[in-house]
Design a protein around this motif. Sequence first.
Motif, short mmCIF file in Angstrom:
data_model
loop_
_atom_site.label_atom_id
_atom_site.label_comp_id
_atom_site.label_asym_id
_atom_site.label_seq_id
_atom_site.Cartn_x
_atom_site.Cartn_y
_atom_site.Cartn_z
N LYS A 140 0.83 -1.21 0.00
CA LYS A 140 0.00 0.00 0.00
C LYS A 140 0.86 1.26 0.00
CE LYS A 140 -2.36 1.40 3.67
NZ LYS A 140 -3.33 1.42 4.78
N LEU A 141 0.55 2.16 -0.93
CA LEU A 141 1.21 3.47 -0.98
C LEU A 141 0.91 4.24 0.31
CD1 LEU A 141 2.75 5.65 -2.67
CD2 LEU A 141 0.51 6.38 -3.51
N HIS A 142 1.91 4.95 0.82
CA HIS A 142 1.70 5.72 2.05
C HIS A 142 0.60 6.75 1.84
CE1 HIS A 142 2.41 8.28 5.53
NE2 HIS A 142 3.11 7.27 6.04
N LYS A 143 -0.21 6.93 2.87
CA LYS A 143 -1.38 7.82 2.74
C LYS A 143 -0.98 9.25 2.41
CE LYS A 143 -1.82 9.01 7.64
NZ LYS A 143 -2.65 8.99 8.85
N LYS A 144 0.18 9.70 2.90
CA LYS A 144 0.61 11.08 2.62
C LYS A 144 0.79 11.29 1.12
CE LYS A 144 3.88 14.66 4.00
NZ LYS A 144 4.79 15.09 5.07
N TYR A 145 1.41 10.31 0.45
CA TYR A 145 1.62 10.42 -1.00
C TYR A 145 0.31 10.24 -1.74
CZ TYR A 145 6.49 9.79 0.46
OH TYR A 145 7.71 9.92 1.07
N ALA A 146 -0.54 9.35 -1.22
CA ALA A 146 -1.85 9.12 -1.86
C ALA A 146 -2.68 10.40 -1.84
CB ALA A 146 -2.59 7.98 -1.15
#
Length: 490
Positions: A194-200
């Motif tokens: 899962k891509l980090h939420k900050k980058y998402a």
Amino acid sequence: MADNEEITGPISQEDIEAADKLKNEANEYFKKQSYNNAIELYSKAIEKNPKNAVYFANRSIANMRLENFGYALSDASKAIELDRSYTKAYYRRAAAYMSLGKYKLALKDFEYVTKVRPNDQDAKMKYNECNKVVKKIAFEKAISVDKKEVNIADSINLDAMTIEDEYEGPALEDGKVTLKFVTELMEFYKQQKKLHKKYAYKILIDVKSYLQKQPSLVDIKVPDENKFTVCGDIHGQYYDLMNIFKLNGLPSEANPYLFNGDFVDRGSFSVECIFTLFSFKLLFPDHFYMSRGNHETLDMNRMYGFRGEVTSKYTSQMADLFTEVYNWLPLAHCINNRVLVMHGGLFSKDDVTLDDIRKVDRNKQPPEDGIMCELLWSDPQPMEGRAPSKRGVGCQFGPDVTHAFLARNGLDYIIRSHEVKNDGYDYAHNGKCITVFSAPNYCDTMGNLGAFITMNGKDLKPNMTTYQAVPHPDVKPMAYANSFFNMLCQ
């Protein structure tokens, strides 16, 4: 299709038996997910014996599987008309209503069943579940009215989000998508990470900011010798999306793409698909294009899994932000002033021009009629003229409608998506209306090929590439869909 003509006269025993045989054959096709064949045989059974509610209810669920919600609704209503005590017909109609976002009408059907069968625990449970859905949506609507002025993208504090030391995934560079980032992201997603939420969140905020500046109809210029690719529905089938890039090359300034809506829902890797596509959009904004589909909408995302998937992998706040971003996706693209590409199709009125599409105020959920609705929902039909949509939204348009629209707007042909095709594509209306569908073995059940279209700028002649589905991890389609809706559609 509705078979609503008055039934008169007795039906012979011979016809009753023949109809039942046809129904049994249709059921076998249904079990094999061959829904078109099942519908054809249910229709023949109805011709022999139009008084049997079961045939209409069975045809209703087959139409539901093909997303022909209008036909499904009509058939379920006919089954109820023939047999008011037939519980399954009410469930079928409720499922059709829910697919069309008419949750209160679905609730009325469940309420009726609980009244006529007060001791039926299953009916009571379905009523309670539907009531929960209706209340939840009413609550969400009330909150959204309260927050009308709140812009979710503006309310997110990225600085407050820390990247944990243990995170080893792809990272934006100076807050920007790079080729290194998107290449690493695709590999990362293949490993189900899962891509980090900050980058998402940053990707969503940046995409929204870009899309807000775009017109509702985007003009694309393809130089004479350059290749251009158009893909249809992806529907959360991430590993098939990766296969398209393997077959046709990664998007780049020299290899531009247009993805024609329905990136999400049904397939259970929708988050991976949409972040990959949005990353390419940010990387190559003038060489990577995305149109809105009917599944980039709140009602569809609620029912068919995307909202559940985002909430499961991230948060409900991010699901709300997606809704905000989708509202800004362009509705159509015009290639070299000669080819119009939209997700659904043409219009219920004769006088629509490209300028009318340009003027559409798209920052909203699609209305139930008009240009925006029809661009997302309409389908071609072989007959001349127009007909009510089999989906219950938009319209069906014939070859004469297509030819008149092309002549009025100086176009060569249209490309649309929106419908599963066995070969992944279909030429209709003397080749002037082309369907392309890029999700092979749709929902792991349909057995269809996927396809994409390539052309060069000089002649814009469409060339088809077709491909089979590729293996994916063992997560079933609709895994994140509304569980109650899933149950109804069994």
